[in-house]
Motif scaffolding. Structure first.
Motif, PDB file in Angstrom:
ATOM      1  N   SER A 105     -11.991 -18.551  12.394  1.00  0.00           N
ATOM      2  CA  SER A 105     -12.786 -17.321  12.492  1.00  0.00           C
ATOM      3  C   SER A 105     -14.251 -17.651  12.239  1.00  0.00           C
ATOM      4  N   GLN A 118     -12.090 -17.389  16.893  1.00  0.00           N
ATOM      5  CA  GLN A 118     -11.877 -15.962  16.796  1.00  0.00           C
ATOM      6  C   GLN A 118     -13.185 -15.327  16.307  1.00  0.00           C
ATOM      7  N   TYR A 137      -9.510 -17.526  22.908  1.00  0.00           N
ATOM      8  CA  TYR A 137      -9.668 -16.092  22.715  1.00  0.00           C
ATOM      9  C   TYR A 137     -10.999 -15.582  23.275  1.00  0.00           C
TER      10      TYR A 137
END
Length: 510
Positions: free
Chosen positions: A337, A361, A390
Motif C-alpha cells: 500500500s 495498492q 491493481y
C-alpha cells in the motif's frame, strides 16, 4: 767374352729395370704429394671461407604499405646482432696468452635482491620487453583508466602495481581510485573464516582507505557476510568525498556502520541496499538525521523494510530524486500500500520512480486539491510486474497529473489500463512506452482492447520505443494504428517496435 758380354747384358738389363722401377716409385710419390697438397689447399680455403663467413642475421625485414617492419627471431634474444671480424695477424695462442696476462676484475658483492633485479632488467633489455618501463607515466595512467572503467580498480590496480616502480607509481594515482568494487573473500564451503584471515582483511581495508581512497566517490561491496560495519567505518573515516554506497547481497549492516556514515560522509548522496540484509531501525534513524542529503535510495522490499518507505513518505528525504523498490524473486509478499499523495508532498523533486514486481495498492487520503503539484520533475515512472496489477486509469492519472516532463512510462503487466486512459495523461513528449503483458501465470485478458491509434496521434512525433507485446488488439485496430504511425513519425524517431504476440498481419506491416 761371350759369357762376360752376356753377363754384362744381364746386369745392364737389371740396372735398367731397377732404374725404371725407381722412376715409377718416385712418380707415384710425387703424385701423392701433389694430391695431398691440393687437398690441403682446398681444406685451408674451406677453413678460411668458414672463418670469414658472416653469421646469418637474427632478424627479418618485411615491407609493409608505408613502412619497413623489423622482426627479431626467437633465438636472437641472447645473441648479438652484429658480426665482429677476427684479426688476421693475431694468432689464437697469442690471444690466449694476452687473456692470461689480464688481471681478473674484482666482483662487487651485491645483495641477493639487487642481483635478481639486475638479472631481471638485463633479461628485459635483451628480450625487448622493457617497453613498459619507458612509457610516460601519463600514458600508463590513461591506459589504466580505460581498464578501471570496465573492470573496477580492485584487483586490477593492486596487481599492476607489483610489476615495476613505474607501474606502481601510475597505479597509485588517486584519480584511478574514485570507483572501487570489492568482492568477497572466498571461503571453502562448510568452513568458517579464520581469525588470521579476518585480521588480514581488516589490515588491507585500512591500508587501502588510508593510502588509496582519499578521492573515492563510489564504493561497492559484493557478497560480504562479515566485516561490513568495519569496512564502512574505515571508508567513511578516510574518504571525505564519498558519494555512493552500494551493498549487493551483503549481510550484517547495523546501526554502527550507518552512524559512521552519518558522522563522516557528509557528501553521501546515494544508498543502494538491494538484495542486502540490514538493520531497519538503524537505517530509519540515519534517514531521520541525515536524509536531507540523500538523493537516491534503492532497497529490496519486505515487511520489515516497509518502515523505510514510511520514513521517506513522512518527509525524511525532501531532495530525493530516485526511489527504486524491488522484491526478491522467491518472496510471496508482493502487495504494498502506497499513499502517493503523501509521497508527492514529501518528495516534490522526484525524477525516477520504480517499483518492480510489486502489486501497488493506491491509498488515497483525500480528494486532490488544485494547489497540489504532483511530481512536476518526474522523468521515468515504472511499475512493471509479471503477475497482476491493481493500477487503473484513474489511479494512474492521480499519480501523473502534474508530470508534464515524463519521458519513460513502463506499465508492463498493467492489464486494467486502457488507451483512452493513457491518452489523458499530461505528458506530450513521451519517448518510451512499455505496455507489454509478460505473465508467469495464465491469468487471461479482461476484454479486447481498441483505439490504439489514439496513442499514435498523441505521441507519434516523439515516440522512440513502443512495446505492446501480447496486447489483445484486433487486426483492424493494429492496421489502422500502423498506417497512421508513418504519417506523424519522422524517419529517424522510432527505433524499436515490439508487436510479438499480437494479431498483426503482414499486410499491416507492409
Amino acid at each position: 767374352m761371350e759369357a762376360s758380354s752376356s753377363g754384362g747384358l744381364v746386369q745392364n738389363g737389371r740396372a735398367d729395370n731397377d732404374a725404371a722401377s725407381g722412376s715409377g716409385e718416385n712418380g707415384l710419390r710425387s703424385r701423392k704429394a701433389q694430391l695431398k697438397r691440393s687437398v690441403d689447399g682446398k681444406a685451408k680455403k674451406a677453413k678460411k671461407a668458414r672463418m670469414f663467413r658472416p653469421r646469418q642475421p637474427n632478424y627479418t625485414i618485411q615491407q609493409g604499405e608505408d613502412m619497413l617492419l623489423y622482426i627479431a627471431n626467437a633465438s636472437s634474444h641472447f645473441e648479438s646482432l652484429f658480426w665482429t671480424h677476427r684479426s688476421k695477424n693475431v694468432s689464437k695462442a697469442k690471444s690466449l696468452k694476452n687473456q692470461k696476462k689480464k688481471p681478473k676484475p674484482k666482483l662487487e658483492k651485491k645483495p641477493v635482491k639487487e642481483e635478481e633485479e639486475d638479472k631481471f632488467s638485463e633479461h628485459q633489455l635483451e628480450s625487448g620487453d622493457s617497453w613498459g618501463q619507458h612509457l610516460p607515466e601519463e600514458v600508463l595512467v590513461n591506459i589504466f583508466q580505460m581498464v578501471v572503467v570496465q573492470d573496477s580498480a580492485v584487483p586490477f590496480l593492486c596487481r599492476v602495481g607489483r610489476v615495476c616502480r613505474l607501474w606502481n607509481a601510475a597505479a597509485s594515482t588517486l584519480i584511478l581510485w574514485r570507483k572501487v568494487t570489492v568482492g568477497h573473500c572466498w571461503i571453502q564451503p562448510g568452513k568458517n573464516q579464520l581469525e588470521k584471515t579476518t585480521n588480514k582483511i581488516k589490515e588491507t581495508v585500512t591500508w587501502l582507505a588510508q593510502n588509496r581512497f582519499s578521492q573515492l566517490r563510489d564504493f561497492t561491496l559484493c557478497h560480504w557476510t562479515k566485516n561490513v560495519d568495519f569496512t564502512l567505518e574505515a571508508v567513511s573515516k578516510f574518504c571525505p568525498h564519498l558519494h555512493s554506497i552500494h551493498l549487493s547481497y551483503c549481510k550484517g549492516l547495523t546501526a554502527s556502520g550507518l552512524n559512521s556514515l552519518g558522522l563522516h560522509s557528509r557528501s553521501l548522496r546515494r544508498i543502494n541496499l538491494q538484495h542486502s540484509e540490514f538493520q531497519v531501525e538503524g537505517l530509519v534513524e540515519y534517514l531521520e538525521e541525515q536524509g536531507k542529503q540523500i538523493k537516491q535510495m534503492l532497497f529490496t522490499r519486505s515487511h520489515k523494510n516497509d518502515k523505510v518507505l514510511a520514513a521517506i513518505t513522512r518527509g525524511c528525504c525532501p531532495d530525493l530524486e530516485l526511489l527504486e523498490v524491488n522484491k526478491k524473486l522467491e518472496s510471496k509478499d508482493t502487495e504494498l500500500s502506497v499513499c502517493f499523495q503523501s509521497l508527492q508532498k514529501a518528495c516534490p523533486k522526484l525524477k525516477i520512480f520504480r517499483m518492480l514486481n510489486i502489486q501497488i495498492q493506491h491509498k488515497p487520503i483525500r480528494k486532490r486539491d488544485e494547489s497540489e503539484a504532483g511530481f512536476p520533475l518526474l522523468d521515468e515512472f515504472c511499475i512493471a510486474n509479471t503477475e497482476y496489477s491493481y493500477m487503473t486509469d484513474q489511479v494512474l492519472l492521480d499519480i501523473l497529473f502534474g508530470s508534464a516532463k515524463l519521458r519513460v512510462l513502463d506499465l508492463r503487466g498493467s492489464t486494467r489500463i486502457t488507451t483512452s486512459g493513457l491518452a489523458q495523461l499530461p505528458c506530450p513528449k513521451l519517448e518510451c512506452l512499455f505496455w507489454g503483458q509478460y505473465f508467469t501465470k495464465n491469468l487471461g485478458f479482461p476484454s479486447v482492447k481498441k483505439n490504439l491509434h489514439l496513442l499514435m496521434e498523441k505521441w507519434g512525433q516523439t515516440l522512440q520505443q513502443l512495446d505492446i507485446t501480447n496486447q489483445p488488439f484486433t487486426e483492424a485496430d493494429l492496421e489502422v494504428a500502423l498506417s497512421f504511425l508513418p504519417q506523424v513519425t519522422d524517419a529517424d524517431t522510432l527505433l524499436s517496435l515490439n508487436l510479438s504476440g499480437t494479431r498483426i498481419t503482414p499486410q499491416a506491416l507492409r
